[in-house]
Design an enzyme around this catalytic site. Structure first.
Site, PDB file in Angstrom:
ATOM      1  N   TYR A   1      -6.083   7.610   3.163  1.00 29.02           N
ATOM      2  CA  TYR A   1      -6.033   5.991   2.394  1.00 29.02           C
ATOM      3  C   TYR A   1      -5.965   4.981   2.850  1.00 29.02           C
ATOM      4  O   TYR A   1      -6.230   3.845   3.326  1.00 29.02           O
ATOM      5  CB  TYR A   1      -5.364   6.487   0.939  1.00 29.02           C
ATOM      6  CG  TYR A   1      -5.418   5.690   0.135  1.00 29.02           C
ATOM      7  CD1 TYR A   1      -6.497   4.466  -0.306  1.00 29.02           C
ATOM      8  CD2 TYR A   1      -4.208   4.097   0.373  1.00 29.02           C
ATOM      9  CE1 TYR A   1      -6.131   3.249  -1.209  1.00 29.02           C
ATOM     10  CE2 TYR A   1      -3.978   3.507  -0.350  1.00 29.02           C
ATOM     11  CZ  TYR A   1      -5.107   3.088  -1.120  1.00 29.02           C
ATOM     12  OH  TYR A   1      -5.230   1.851  -1.543  1.00 29.02           O
TER      13      TYR A   1
ATOM     14  N   GLU B   1       0.947  -1.251   0.099  1.00 31.45           N
ATOM     15  CA  GLU B   1       0.616   0.079  -0.427  1.00 31.45           C
ATOM     16  C   GLU B   1       0.958   1.184  -0.284  1.00 31.45           C
ATOM     17  O   GLU B   1       0.562   2.440  -0.324  1.00 31.45           O
ATOM     18  CB  GLU B   1      -1.181  -0.160   1.485  1.00 31.45           C
ATOM     19  CG  GLU B   1      -2.298  -0.742   1.014  1.00 31.45           C
ATOM     20  CD  GLU B   1      -3.242  -0.945   0.015  1.00 31.45           C
ATOM     21  OE1 GLU B   1      -2.852   0.504  -1.335  1.00 31.45           O
ATOM     22  OE2 GLU B   1      -3.381  -1.732  -0.273  1.00 31.45           O
TER      23      GLU B   1
ATOM     24  N   ASP C   1      -9.049   6.520  -2.807  1.00 30.55           N
ATOM     25  CA  ASP C   1      -8.180   7.109  -3.301  1.00 30.55           C
ATOM     26  C   ASP C   1      -7.717   7.875  -4.831  1.00 30.55           C
ATOM     27  O   ASP C   1      -9.732   7.881  -4.519  1.00 30.55           O
ATOM     28  CB  ASP C   1      -6.806   5.875  -3.785  1.00 30.55           C
ATOM     29  CG  ASP C   1      -7.848   4.951  -4.876  1.00 30.55           C
ATOM     30  OD1 ASP C   1      -8.921   4.578  -5.242  1.00 30.55           O
ATOM     31  OD2 ASP C   1      -6.863   4.399  -5.817  1.00 30.55           O
TER      32      ASP C   1
END
Length: 401
Positions: A154, A71, A172
């Site tokens: 996020y 991520e 996102d």
DNA sequence: AAATCGGGGAG
DNA sequence: CTCCCAGATTT
């Protein structure tokens, strides 16, 4: 007279206030409708995802550590760019403890070329924090994840939902595009308030079962179907019948985004300074652009050969030749470097310098460190901005032997 | 709220 | 060329 004027004024104020309230009420209802429309996408989207999810490396490893690394790497970075870095990283640092124990130079070297280098430093920081405060296990709550360096709204959402099955949203660029199109929402997505609003819409529909898959399905749709720049593949979209923008034939109108500021152009001259089998490099300052990374000496402006010679002589070096190299360009988000370069050779017989270990090197702004080919290859992190000249130098060093 | 921070691929 | 990418942080 004055009294009457005042009363009229007050009545007008009340009318305006009432009008505002009505408008606010309408907006509120409109937004509730939009949020309501969104609920219907959950089931078809998950079903579509089950049949169309790409085969990505990080989808084969659901350990929180692996999810976290992927991520962070994926922040503002395309899937294709991340793939090789992700695989290499997990090989080098299979566990969070291995990462925490590594020297920062090694961490940065593995990140070399991926950009936004503070991400690598924050990953390293976080690994140490997690070792110390969480017994080596990433925290499993959204709030605790959010506190980790490099983890924002996020990432806390994506890690939380994918690794820990928390029913939290992660919004996102893909999701912003998908949601604004489905709801025909014309608020400017570059405004934080808009992102907040859309995040709340998504929060309201994230299912308790498979929250991570749902979040990924939204992003996947944005990445493969609901494409940017006005070319979405609506004919293949599983939720086109629920999409307001598609129904109105206005997909290209969304998302609304304010234009980006112009890039500043900067001319610089890069010097490849050869001394036998070594070349001059220096360490960038520890803040700002490409902080603390290594680079070839470079100076503002497009220097002439004579200026290069003089500059080096002023530093006590003895240039023998300075050959002009091809020009290059490197584009950052907010700056464009227009680079010219020289290959400079020095008179070895006139040179003497004490050399500390590279890991200990901490020179001033323009102090050189003399690095051989192995060091350049294996240890020093040199950003892609210098790639053209870096390659020329490596070729030169190699052909000299 | 605006600026900063990388690099690359697609059109 | 322009756009934008599984954004975060600082100013």
């Amino acid at each position: 007279m004055d009294q009457q004027k005042y009363l009229t004024n007050q009545r007008n104020k009340e009318k305006i206030l009432q009008g505002n309230n009505l408008e606010q009420e309408r907006n509120k209802n409109l937004q509730e409708n939009k949020a309501g429309r969104l609920k219907k996408i959950v089931v078809p989207l998950l079903q579509w995802y089950d049949n169309n999810a790409r085969d990505l490396p990080w989808r084969e490893n659901s350990e929180p550590y692996a999810v976290w690394i992927s991520e962070i790497m994926l922040q503002q970075t395309r899937v294709e760019a991340v793939k090789p870095y992700y695989d290499r990283w997990l090989k080098a640092f299979p566990t969070l403890s291995a990462l925490a124990a590594a020297p920062e130079e090694e961490v940065l070297k593995l990140w070399e070329g991926l950009g936004y280098y503070s991400r690598a430093r924050n990953i390293h920081k976080t690994a140490k924090i997690v070792e110390e405060n969480y017994e080596g296990m990433l925290p499993s709550s959204f709030e605790a994840l959010l506190k980790l360096p490099g983890v924002g709204e996020y990432s806390a959402g994506s890690i939380g939902s994918i690794a820990f099955q928390l029913p939290v949203p992660c919004v996102d660029g893909n999701v912003l595009r998908v949601i604004t199109r489905i709801t025909a929402e014309d608020a400017d997505i570059s405004e934080p308030s808009t992102k907040k609003l859309l995040t709340e819409w998504v929060r309201a529909i994230v299912p308790d079962a498979r929250p991570g898959d749902f979040n990924q399905s939204l992003m996947e749709l944005g990445a493969s179907i609901c494409l940017p720049n006005g070319l979405p593949k609506c004919e293949s979209c599983p939720v086109s019948s629920l999409c307001e923008a598609f129904q109105q034939n206005k997909t290209t109108d969304f998302p609304v985004k304010k234009p980006k500021p112009q890039r500043k152009k900067e001319k610089r001259t890069v010097l490849l300074i050869l001394l036998g089998d070594k070349a001059a490099v220096r360490k960038r300052k520890d803040s700002g652009l490409l902080a603390s990374l290594w680079e070839y000496p470079n100076y503002p402006g497009e220097l002439k050969e004579q200026e290069v010679i003089e500059k080096l002589q002023a530093k006590g070096l003895s240039p023998v030749t300075a050959i002009k190299l091809k020009k290059a360009k490197h584009i950052f988000t907010h700056i464009e470097w227009q680079l010219s370069g020289y290959l400079v050779t020095l008179d070895e017989s006139l040179f003497s310098e004490k050399q500390v270990d590279w890991a200990e090197f901490s020179g001033g702004e323009d102090d050189f460190f003399w690095a051989n080919s192995d060091l350049l290859h294996e240890h020093l992190t040199i950003p892609s901005a210098f790639k053209v000249y870096h390659q020329i130098l490596l070729n030169t060093l190699q052909s000299a032997h």
